[in-house]
Motif scaffolding. Sequence first.
Motif, PDB file in Angstrom:
ATOM      1  N   ASP A 220      58.705  47.341  28.784  1.00 24.16           N
ATOM      2  CA  ASP A 220      58.781  48.453  29.736  1.00 24.16           C
ATOM      3  C   ASP A 220      57.498  48.676  30.513  1.00 24.16           C
ATOM      4  N   MET A 221      56.530  47.782  30.357  1.00 27.96           N
ATOM      5  CA  MET A 221      55.240  48.023  30.993  1.00 27.96           C
ATOM      6  C   MET A 221      54.587  46.708  31.406  1.00 27.96           C
ATOM      7  N   PHE A 222      54.023  46.708  32.606  1.00 31.37           N
ATOM      8  CA  PHE A 222      53.198  45.608  33.086  1.00 31.37           C
ATOM      9  C   PHE A 222      51.744  46.050  32.984  1.00 31.37           C
ATOM     10  N   CYS A 223      50.895  45.204  32.414  1.00 26.91           N
ATOM     11  CA  CYS A 223      49.501  45.584  32.192  1.00 26.91           C
ATOM     12  C   CYS A 223      48.556  44.459  32.585  1.00 26.91           C
ATOM     13  N   VAL A 224      47.521  44.810  33.332  1.00 22.56           N
ATOM     14  CA  VAL A 224      46.405  43.924  33.657  1.00 22.56           C
ATOM     15  C   VAL A 224      45.169  44.543  33.024  1.00 22.56           C
ATOM     16  N   TYR A 225      44.301  43.728  32.439  1.00 21.45           N
ATOM     17  CA  TYR A 225      43.095  44.295  31.841  1.00 21.45           C
ATOM     18  C   TYR A 225      41.912  43.351  32.024  1.00 21.45           C
ATOM     19  N   SER A 226      40.720  43.925  31.943  1.00 19.07           N
ATOM     20  CA  SER A 226      39.496  43.139  32.084  1.00 19.07           C
ATOM     21  C   SER A 226      38.315  44.032  31.728  1.00 19.07           C
ATOM     22  N   ASP A 227      37.177  43.401  31.452  1.00 22.62           N
ATOM     23  CA  ASP A 227      35.937  44.164  31.308  1.00 22.62           C
ATOM     24  C   ASP A 227      35.175  44.204  32.629  1.00 22.62           C
ATOM     25  N   ASN A 228      35.800  43.665  33.677  1.00 20.98           N
ATOM     26  CA  ASN A 228      35.192  43.636  35.006  1.00 20.98           C
ATOM     27  C   ASN A 228      35.936  44.613  35.911  1.00 20.98           C
ATOM     28  N   ARG A 229      35.356  45.758  36.131  1.00 31.14           N
ATOM     29  CA  ARG A 229      35.996  46.831  36.896  1.00 31.14           C
ATOM     30  C   ARG A 229      36.350  46.386  38.314  1.00 31.14           C
ATOM     31  N   GLU A 230      35.383  45.743  38.988  1.00 30.94           N
ATOM     32  CA  GLU A 230      35.608  45.362  40.383  1.00 30.94           C
ATOM     33  C   GLU A 230      36.721  44.333  40.502  1.00 30.94           C
ATOM     34  N   ALA A 231      36.832  43.438  39.515  1.00 30.98           N
ATOM     35  CA  ALA A 231      37.887  42.425  39.556  1.00 30.98           C
ATOM     36  C   ALA A 231      39.262  43.063  39.482  1.00 30.98           C
ATOM     37  N   VAL A 232      39.430  44.044  38.608  1.00 29.41           N
ATOM     38  CA  VAL A 232      40.730  44.715  38.479  1.00 29.41           C
ATOM     39  C   VAL A 232      41.030  45.523  39.735  1.00 29.41           C
ATOM     40  N   GLN A 233      40.019  46.176  40.293  1.00 28.51           N
ATOM     41  CA  GLN A 233      40.235  46.930  41.527  1.00 28.51           C
ATOM     42  C   GLN A 233      40.653  45.996  42.661  1.00 28.51           C
ATOM     43  N   SER A 234      39.988  44.869  42.757  1.00 26.24           N
ATOM     44  CA  SER A 234      40.317  43.900  43.802  1.00 26.24           C
ATOM     45  C   SER A 234      41.738  43.380  43.619  1.00 26.24           C
ATOM     46  N   PHE A 235      42.080  43.029  42.378  1.00 25.84           N
ATOM     47  CA  PHE A 235      43.440  42.562  42.102  1.00 25.84           C
ATOM     48  C   PHE A 235      44.454  43.652  42.438  1.00 25.84           C
ATOM     49  N   ALA A 236      44.168  44.882  42.047  1.00 22.31           N
ATOM     50  CA  ALA A 236      45.105  45.987  42.264  1.00 22.31           C
ATOM     51  C   ALA A 236      45.424  46.175  43.736  1.00 22.31           C
ATOM     52  N   ILE A 237      44.393  46.166  44.581  1.00 18.13           N
ATOM     53  CA  ILE A 237      44.602  46.349  46.018  1.00 18.13           C
ATOM     54  C   ILE A 237      45.402  45.189  46.597  1.00 18.13           C
TER      55      ILE A 237
END
Length: 259
Positions: A220-237
């Motif tokens: 029921d959930m899709f999750c992306v994770y990382s210890d790199n904040r900017e990488a997740v923000q970039s992926f999210a956008i």
Amino acid sequence: MEKDLLEQLNLWHEEDEFEQIIGKIEEIPEQDRDYDLVSHLARALNNLERYDEALQQLFMIKTEGEHDPLWHFRVGYAYYYLTQYEDAVRAFKMAKKLDPEDEDTLMLLNWSRHEVGLITPLEESMIVQPNAMDSMKNETLANKLINFKERIKPFRFIEHDSGNVSLILNVGDYKDKVFQMRADEGFEGKGYDWGSLAMVFLEEKMPQLADTVHFDPEADMFCVYSDNREAVQSFAIGFKDACEDDAVIRDLFSRAELD
């Protein structure tokens, strides 16, 4: 604090159940609340935009928090959103002194310095990670995080005490018609199907992040994770923009493999 209670409070925090945190802690007599409990209470109050109440709680443990960067960070966070930027600068500077490597502290310190005119336009242009925020570069620093979280809805950006960050989507209605394209093959729009779609997007559109962001989907959930904040923000956008372009997302999904 008991281990089971700590785990429950952290779980509620990750699920944005801040009222649950406050209710549980308030069941405990004030004289029996230790430093960690009051810290969790203040964090929950901050997350519910009850900043004055958060400061009241934090000042009750001021002596114990003197050498804790998280205490100073939460004080600064409350001051920042109360628009008391000079106080926020002082708090974040102390948090940075105690933990120089914390990126959230540095970011909010820079935002606060910007608001009180202590940062030049050149410095401002150097603060924001261009890969993550390129399409938002004309906005003010103070609005970036707010607008980022609004922009990626219904995905949610979650910051963890461990320093890791996550991008979460509770699957269901969003883009359901895309998955219906291949329903006869077994795609149902579950978290695993989103993971398959995201993998194609990552490999074709953002291969530079392939070793940095990771997927951990559930039914029921899709999750992306990382210890790199900017990488997740970039992926999210990038991923949200792709989802909003029907031609692009359908083309990517045509190459997704059923998990």
